[in-house]
Enzyme design. Structure first.
Site, short mmCIF file in Angstrom:
data_model
loop_
_atom_site.label_atom_id
_atom_site.label_comp_id
_atom_site.label_asym_id
_atom_site.label_seq_id
_atom_site.Cartn_x
_atom_site.Cartn_y
_atom_site.Cartn_z
N HIS B 326 33.96 30.35 42.15
CA HIS B 326 35.36 30.74 42.10
C HIS B 326 35.64 31.82 41.04
CE1 HIS B 326 36.04 27.18 44.57
NE2 HIS B 326 37.17 27.74 44.91
N GLY B 327 34.83 31.88 40.03
CA GLY B 327 35.10 32.92 39.04
C GLY B 327 34.20 32.79 37.83
#
Lengths: 336, 508
Positions: B326-327
């Site tokens: 996700h990041g």
């Protein structure tokens, strides 16, 4: 292509959408909220314009409409004093809204003239015509004015139209919720600042700080500023024969302002607010000559020391322009 | 281009539909497929034209590698697969994680990090995962897509390109073939319109109205403001609902748009907040990512093939990597680790219950399980949304560690900030409405009777609108009332489009 069931479904969907958009557009609201919403956060004038027009019992004999050029050049209290000395008692209001766009001047003129009698409307005219609409037209304009805006070459027509239902819903909800104490206002205007809100001598920002308008530049600096502004102005793009189309938007609104004033029995004069080094006469006036007098202070504004920047006079320049305008207005039959 | 923008709704989409159906009407069924490919690339290029080079480069690379895998002699396919995956992950790493890793390595080593001005191409996580799955599938099946246009369409098809759902070639290929051969069932278009409007309403009317509440609380906490108990809960609840309506709204719009072009995309959400366990939550939340992680990470890691301990380790690692996907940030690492931990404990509890032990989880009533699950999910969302670990801990302390009812964060919610967040009653209204819909209402695919399974018919419910709504489960009928209602909802959403907001998952 589409099956009958699908075609019917899509048509009903479109009908529902259209009905919804129309219904939202017709929602009522407190117009004062519109004028509060046009707020640049530093020194907005729109809320004061609304208060001056609707809540202040003092008459508006002379109303100035225009951009920051008018806002920073005409000092209405000084103008009233000048007129008094010339034997005329008249109350003046500077109803300028910053940024170019004649459609915004039309909105203000309409709000004013449909709300109260005005003896003379002073309309700003500059050395060039801006074909673009005012970017904040959507904030103040009535729904009907957004619908009836010129469509041809109006870069904001569709975006303003698309934004209208949302604006109406927001304003409707704000009106209702504030009325019932369920929402705090987004912007609380300061206490009424009186019948004259002038920015020519100093600008008082919302934080209460006064910014004196004593800026000056050397001739070289002004030349550089002027060159920078020249680069930002797009000259006429279409051939001369199509000029009427290219500049249809500002011309339509100027015509509407003149028609509105005529319908309300209000006199009109144009006030040339040149830029430093601009032409002695505003070229756009050539089309308007004969429809209203032009007050042209250009010869008195050639000293670079009168200018705060290339398009705005400083306080010295504003005093000179205001005195000149007062002398010109004193000759107008509407004020005699 | 955002689905919730004028440019998309009144420019791109009508033009793409007109071209697509115009070509089909003229008999150019295959040309219509090509037009959809071109439209999808244009859709991507509109965002940032230079990123299209990354996308097209990635497509050509994977197309070539897949073709090589399909042709490879036994034994060489695995090396080619490794090459393809390394290439994909290398690009993803550079754009998404380089600065994060460089900064942490530099911090650990005690020198100044040499960070680069890298701007991540939008959707890179999604199109990279889609293509990694494709390479693995090619390796397993020894077959690859020969038609480059079809392959490009598979990767770029605009409804899913930016934020999923993650699709599989095996699911899309037969649909592309059908598009090139058969007319499109009008019922798909009808359903597509309805599903798209539901998604648009979720995003614009629900998610976006929750933003001020969530942003005020999280931003204040990230900036070191102390949080109050009530404000922290309101902010976290607002975000919990915002991310659901934002992402499921996007997924609905993607499914609806694909249906307009005669294609079915997989379902991505299935009322996740109705889950009664974390395991169930992940079967209902971002389903295509969960499935991807299971098929292409958990199982290759060993799955459940080497005993219970290894299985739990693999689950934890899978969720941890899912968080990192996700990041690039420690908050995402913690979010992934939390969910990994949750699922491990969930499995242990299930195992205990199955063995007849006094598993506490098994003794809880259904609603209590649902509440406990939601609570755990919310705690994890705090890390997911917060920009700093400190900010997340501040909020969690406020939620569970006592403290004043208001606090600095509280004043941000209740109006001292003087922003859109000023209207606390409106925020509470949206929270109550959102929670009611998320917890009790049927979801989009139930209402529209949508299924991604090829071969199963797609039909809105028949009969009068009210009768269909009273059915179990309730559904929208293909009735005039539903068409008008959808139009009205579209109008309400349209009124909010002048301030379009980005989808949360566009950041990933």
């Amino acid at each position: 292509m589409a099956a009958p069931g699908l075609r019917r479904f899509v048509l009903l969907f479109a009908a529902g959408a259209l009905a919804g958009v129309l219904g939202m557009t017709l929602l009522p609201h407190d117009k004062y909220l519109r004028y509060q919403a046009l707020n640049d956060g530093t020194a907005p004038t729109a809320y004061w314009i609304y208060e001056r027009i609707h809540d202040d019992p003092a008459p508006i004999d002379v109303a100035f409409i225009g951009t920051s050029r008018t806002g920073l050049s005409v000092h209405t209290r000084r103008l009233e004093d000048d007129l008094q000395r010339l034997g005329i008692h008249a109350k003046a209001a500077n109803l300028h809204i910053v940024k170019n766009g004649v459609n915004m001047q039309y909105v203000v003129a309409k709000e004013l003239l449909e709300s109260r009698p005005v003896r003379l409307l002073v309309v700003e005219i500059i050395e060039w015509e801006d074909r673009k609409p005012h970017p904040d037209f959507i904030y103040l304009a009535d729904p009907i004015d957004i619908l009836e805006a010129p469509l041809l070459l109006n870069l904001n027509y569709f975006s303003d139209l698309a934004r209208l239902p949302g604006r109406q819903v927001d304003l409707f909800l704000q009106t209702q919720l504030q009325r019932h104490g369920l929402r705090k206002p987004d912007f609380v205007p300061p206490p009424y600042e009186g019948s004259n809100l002038d920015h020519a001598e100093y600008i008082q920002t919302l934080d209460g700080v006064r910014h004196p308008r004593d800026e000056r530049h050397t001739a070289e600096q002004m030349a550089a500023l002027r060159a920078a502004q020249d680069r930002a102005i797009t000259p006429a793009l279409l051939p001369a024969a199509l000029e009427q189309i290219e500049f249809r938007l500002p011309r339509t609104y100027l015509d509407r302002i003149l028609e509105l004033a005529r319908a309300h029995g209000t006199g009109v004069v144009f006030l040339y607010t040149p830029r430093f080094g601009g032409p002695p006469e505003p070229p756009p006036y050539a089309r308007l000559a004969g429809r209203a007098e032009l007050i042209n202070p250009w010869p008195r504004l050639q000293d670079v020391g009168l200018w705060g920047d290339v398009t705005h006079l400083n306080w010295d320049g504003a005093q000179r322009l205001t005195d000149f305008v007062a002398a010109a207005l004193a000759r107008r039959p509407e004020l005699r | 281009m955002l689905f919730n923008s004028y440019a998309f709704l009144f420019g791109f989409l009508p033009l793409a539909l007109l071209t697509f159906y115009g070509l089909r009407r003229l008999g150019g069924l295959r040309a219509s497929v090509a037009s959809l490919t071109l439209a999808s690339i244009a859709f991507y290029a509109y965002w940032k034209p230079q990123d299209t080079l990354v996308l097209l480069g990635s497509i050509l690379f994977n197309y070539a590698v897949a073709a090589a895998i399909a042709r490879a002699a036994p034994g060489r396919g695995r090396a080619l697969l490794a090459l393809g995956i390394c290439g994909d992950l290398g690009v993803l790493f550079y754009f998404k994680y380089f600065n994060f890793v460089a900064a942490n390595v530099a911090a650990a080593a005690g020198f100044e990090p040499a960070l680069r001005a890298i701007v991540m191409p939008i959707g890179i996580s999604f199109f990279t995962f889609t293509q990694i799955a494709y390479l693995v599938d090619c390796h397993r099946s020894r077959a690859s897509e020969r038609n480059l246009v079809n392959y490009a369409l598979f990767v770029t098809i605009f409804p899913h390109l930016i934020a999923g759902p993650i699709i599989h070639h095996a699911q899309m290929r037969p649909q592309f073939d059908d598009l090139g051969r058969k007319p499109i069932d009008p019922a798909m278009i009808q359903m597509g319109l309805l599903v798209f409007v539901i998604g648009l309403a979720k995003k614009v009317l629900l998610a976006d109205n929750l933003v001020p509440g969530a942003d005020a609380v999280f931003d204040a906490a990230d900036h070191g403001a102390g949080a109050g108990f009530a404000a922290a809960w309101v902010g976290v609840l607002a975000y919990t609902l915002q991310i659901y309506f934002d992402f499921s709204g996007y997924s609905d719009m993607a499914i609806g748009l694909a249906l307009l072009f005669g294609l079915r995309l997989p379902v991505n959400f299935d009322s996740p907040y109705k889950s009664r366990s974390i395991i169930e939550f992940w079967r209902r939340w971002h389903i295509t990512l969960s499935t991807w992680l299971r098929d292409y990470l958990y199982i290759p890691l060993g799955g459940n093939r080497h005993g219970e301990l290894q299985r739990l380790r693999n689950i934890f690692l899978t969720m941890l990597l899912g968080g990192i996907w996700h990041g690039a940030g420690w908050t995402f690492v913690i979010w992934g680790a939390l969910h990994g931990g949750y699922i491990v404990v969930n499995h242990a509890l299930q195992r205990g219950a199955a063995a007849g032990a006094t598993g506490r989880g098994d003794r809880l009533a259904g609603p209590a399980k649902q509440a406990a699950t939601l609570l755990l999910v919310m705690v994890a969302w705090v890390f997911f949304r917060a920009k700093t670990v400190g900010g997340a801990l501040t909020l969690l302390q406020a939620m569970f560690g006592g403290g004043a009812v208001g606090g600095a964060v509280g004043s941000a919610v209740s109006g001292a900030a003087g922003s859109a967040a000023a209207f606390a009653p409106a925020l509470l209204f949206w929270i109550v409405l959102g929670a009611t819909l998320a917890l009790f209402a049927p979801n989009t695919q139930q209402l529209a009777r949508y299924t991604a399974r090829l071969g199963e018919p797609l039909r809105l419910a028949a009969g009068p609108a009210l009768a269909a709504l009273r059915a179990r489960p309730p559904a929208f009928a293909a009735s005039p009332a539903v068409a008008v209602l959808a139009g009205l909802v579209f109008a309400a959403a349209f009124a909010q489009l002048w301030r379009p907001t980005i989808f949360i998952y566009f950041n990933f």
